[in-house]
Structure formats: C-alpha cells, structure tokens
Scaffold this motif. Structure first.
Motif, PDB file in Angstrom:
ATOM      1  N   ASP A 223       0.839  -1.202   0.000  1.00 50.52           N
ATOM      2  CA  ASP A 223       0.000   0.000   0.000  1.00 50.52           C
ATOM      3  C   ASP A 223       0.874   1.253   0.000  1.00 50.52           C
TER       4      ASP A 223
ATOM      5  N   ASN B 215      -3.738   4.401   1.324  1.00 53.83           N
ATOM      6  CA  ASN B 215      -5.200   4.536   1.364  1.00 53.83           C
ATOM      7  C   ASN B 215      -5.898   3.320   1.955  1.00 53.83           C
TER       8      ASN B 215
ATOM      9  N   VAL C  77      -4.997  -2.139  -1.728  1.00 55.42           N
ATOM     10  CA  VAL C  77      -4.011  -2.423  -2.766  1.00 55.42           C
ATOM     11  C   VAL C  77      -4.729  -2.319  -4.108  1.00 55.42           C
TER      12      VAL C  77
ATOM     13  N   ASP D 117      -1.317   1.983  -6.502  1.00 53.01           N
ATOM     14  CA  ASP D 117      -0.075   1.470  -5.911  1.00 53.01           C
ATOM     15  C   ASP D 117       0.888   1.004  -6.996  1.00 53.01           C
TER      16      ASP D 117
END
Length: 396
Positions: free
Chosen positions: A375, A379, A382, A386
């Motif tokens: 991550d 946030n 995933v 990312d």
C-alpha cells in the motif's frame, strides 16, 4: 555557555550508551478465557479496573534491570499469568521492535511446560499459539493486522482453523452440580460454552469448578455477559494413563508453541538439559497471513499469545497456557528500513514487485510476500494507484 555544552555532551553520551532491554517491558492487553487460575494469576482485587489488571500482569511477566554492586545485571521475573480456556490471550511487547534475524530464532516466550521423569514427550504441555504484528500505522498500539507463527501442527488435518468459542457469564450463586465420579469437581455445569467445532460431540460444554480454586473463574474486569474468542485450535493432547482419572499426561507438539516444552533460556542455561528436546524459541519467518500464505516481516512490534486448546483433564482442570515472560534474542539488532513498494522484501523496488502487486490485485498471493510493501499511497487498499506509485519509484 560552557556549562550548556557539557550538559549536551552528557546527554548525547547517555543516548549513545542506551541499550534496548532484552526482556518484555509492556503488556498491552490481557483477557483470559474462564479458568481455575483466572483472577489469581495475576491477582484481581475488588475494585480493580482493566488498567490495574494490565499493570499487575506486567509486574508478573515483564523483565527489568537490577543493579547490584554497581553492575547492571539482567534479572528475569519468575512469575506468570494464566490464559484460562481456549482463546484467552495476552498481548506483549519490548521497548523496541523485534528484528527478523535471518536464519536464527528471534525471541522466546516462556511458559511452565515440562516433561515427566523419564519421558521425552509427555508431561505438562499446554500449547499456546504466537501471533505477531507490525505497527504499520505508527500509533504505538496493537491495532494492525496479526500474523500467526505457524507451528508444527498448522497444516495438520486435526487442526481446526477459525475455531470460535463463546463463554457465558455464570450465576455465581446458582446451585452447584457436583460430578458423581470426579470428587474434586464441585460444579460440572459452572460456565457454559458453545462453539463451531467440527466435531458434533463437542460443540458445547462447561468449564468445571473444582474444590482447589474457589474464586470466580470469570475475569472480573470483563464487560458484558459473554466472551467470544476465535483462533486456531489444536487437537487434544491429554491421556488418562490411570484409566481412572487420577493420572493425566499431556503430550507436547513438535515445535512452535508456548508452554509446550521445557524452555531453553540463553541467560540461564542448564547443562543437564537436552536442548534438542527444548523449546528453542520463535522465528518471525514462520509468520503466515489469514489464508495461511507465508509472509515476510522485517520486524514486529507486538506479540500475542493465546491458548490453542479446548480440553478438560478431570481433577487437573482445563488445559491452560501459562505465559512467564519473554526475551528478544537480538535486542541490539538494527531495525531495517521498511521500503514502500518492496512487495517481495528483497530490499529493492523493481519489476518483480510490480508483478506481485498486480497479482495481489487479481486475488493471488505469492509465498513470502511483504505485506508492508503493498500500500504505497496509504489509502488502506491495494489497487492500481499502488502500481503507478511503484513504477514512479523505479523510474526515479
């Protein structure tokens, strides 16, 4: 001004000499399941709050430095806490993160297991499972994902994962139901429990009360009318050797559990012990996620131990893991930098990491993945952002 420089130099010298303590220094949480040593290990006094109980548990199992004759001597506090029935747990930590030292045992959590005279497998073995956690959000409290250290029984067909048990708070004044056969048991319907056990004969039962322990077996600081625990349940390990309920033997598991074997203590080694038969400690490399996929954790901040047995042994009572402290084997190891985007934990961010994140988005997991490296944007998910962040890191 000269005095200020002297003070500053002294402070810097003290900081340089500061060393991480090898023993446990903190109890973050403690909630035993009902059992005969609850409210006595540690002791509960009327009016105690949960904070009081945690402080007392820390007094029982955390280590400290003792100064004698001017020398700083490491002292281990020889006391313990009882985790009660299945699921009861304690969450502990050190004054530093425990570093994953490749190829070696990382830490030890002590119990009070032992082998009977002349036996190399049977005696008093009450296995507890160890879980570890990394303080990913940096808030200093154990509210991040947990990873189980997979011991020898993790993949056994007799092991039940995601076992859930619920205990129901007893009426301490109800009429007792003595066991007609096992005389020390004064109430065999004391605390009721139900579970999702795969064995239909053991989906419910009772925590018995015996004449040796008259206090309440329900943790007195617990709120609510029920206690529910979920975890990995190991198969029963006890045998009534007498056939009459008078001589119980609890056989150890091979490795990877607390209170399972006689512990090897590197600070107090015993030459008369066969170290091959002892619990040598725990490796962070044994960690697996909730799906059983091995993960790579460069270090951990929190350790949780819970009782993995739901078993009753007549007059001996419930099988209950005891925790008697812990040691970091490498307290001065340098904590590695956690590199965002390093999904495979090899210390760099490259195309293989991008592939691993894409596979993760698609619902696939690769053994040995680094859960701390996925991550990148923080946030909590995933996703494609990312992957973009990873590519940007590679192109820098």
């Amino acid at each position: 001004m000269r005095e200020l420089f002297i003070i500053l130099a002294a402070v810097l010298a003290l900081s340089a000499e500061a060393k991480n303590e090898p023993f446990l220094t903190k109890v973050y949480d403690f909630m035993p399941a009902p059992g005969q040593f609850v409210n006595t290990l540690p002791e509960f006094n009327a009016g105690d709050t949960k904070a009081d109980v945690l402080a007392r548990a820390a007094e029982y199992i955390c280590g400290y430095y003792d100064v004698e004759d001017g020398d700083s001597t490491m002292v281990y506090k020889p006391s313990m806490v009882s985790l009660g029935g299945f699921g009861g747990y304690v969450v502990v930590g050190f004054d530093h993160p425990v570093v994953n030292v490749k190829g070696d045992y990382d830490f030890q959590i002590f119990g009070n297991g032992f082998f009977a005279t002349g036996s190399s497998a049977g005696g008093s073995s009450e296995p507890g499972i160890v879980m570890v956690s990394y303080d990913a959000n940096g808030n200093g409290i154990p509210d991040d994902p947990w990873y189980e250290l997979a011991g020898s029984e993790y993949n056994s067909p007799k092991t039940q994962h995601n076992f859930t048990i619920t205990y129901y708070k007893p009426d301490e004044n109800k009429e007792k139901t003595p066991d007609p056969i096992v005389k020390p048991i004064i109430d065999n319907t004391y605390i009721r429990w139900t579970s999702n056990d795969v064995n239909p004969d053991s989906v419910s039962g009772y925590v018995y009360k015996n004449q040796y322990h008259s206090q309440s077996y329900w943790p007195q600081w617990a709120e609510g009318e029920t206690l529910t625990f979920t975890g990995t349940k190991l198969c029963n390990n006890a045998e009534d050797k007498s056939g009459r309920g008078s001589y119980w033997v609890q056989y150890c598991k091979d490795w990877g559990y607390v209170d399972n074997r006689t512990d090897y203590d590197p600070y107090s080694p015993r030459e008369d012990m066969d170290t091959a038969q002892m619990n040598r400690g725990f490796k962070i490399d044994w960690a697996v996620d909730a799906d059983g996929v091995p993960v790579h954790l460069p270090m951990v901040h929190f350790i949780k131990v819970y009782n993995a047995m739901n078993q009753y042994c007549g007059w001996l009572g419930e099988t209950s893991t005891e925790v008697a402290g812990g040691i970091d084997f490498h307290p001065q190891a340098v904590a590695p930098q956690v590199l965002k985007g390093d999904a495979d934990g090899n210390g760099t961010v490259d195309v293989s990491d991008v592939t691993m994140v894409i596979n993760r988005i698609l619902g696939q997991k690769s053994a040995g993945y680094n859960p701390l490296g996925f991550d990148l944007d923080g946030n909590g998910a995933v996703d494609v952002s990312d992957v973009t962040s990873q590519i940007n890191v590679i192109l820098q």
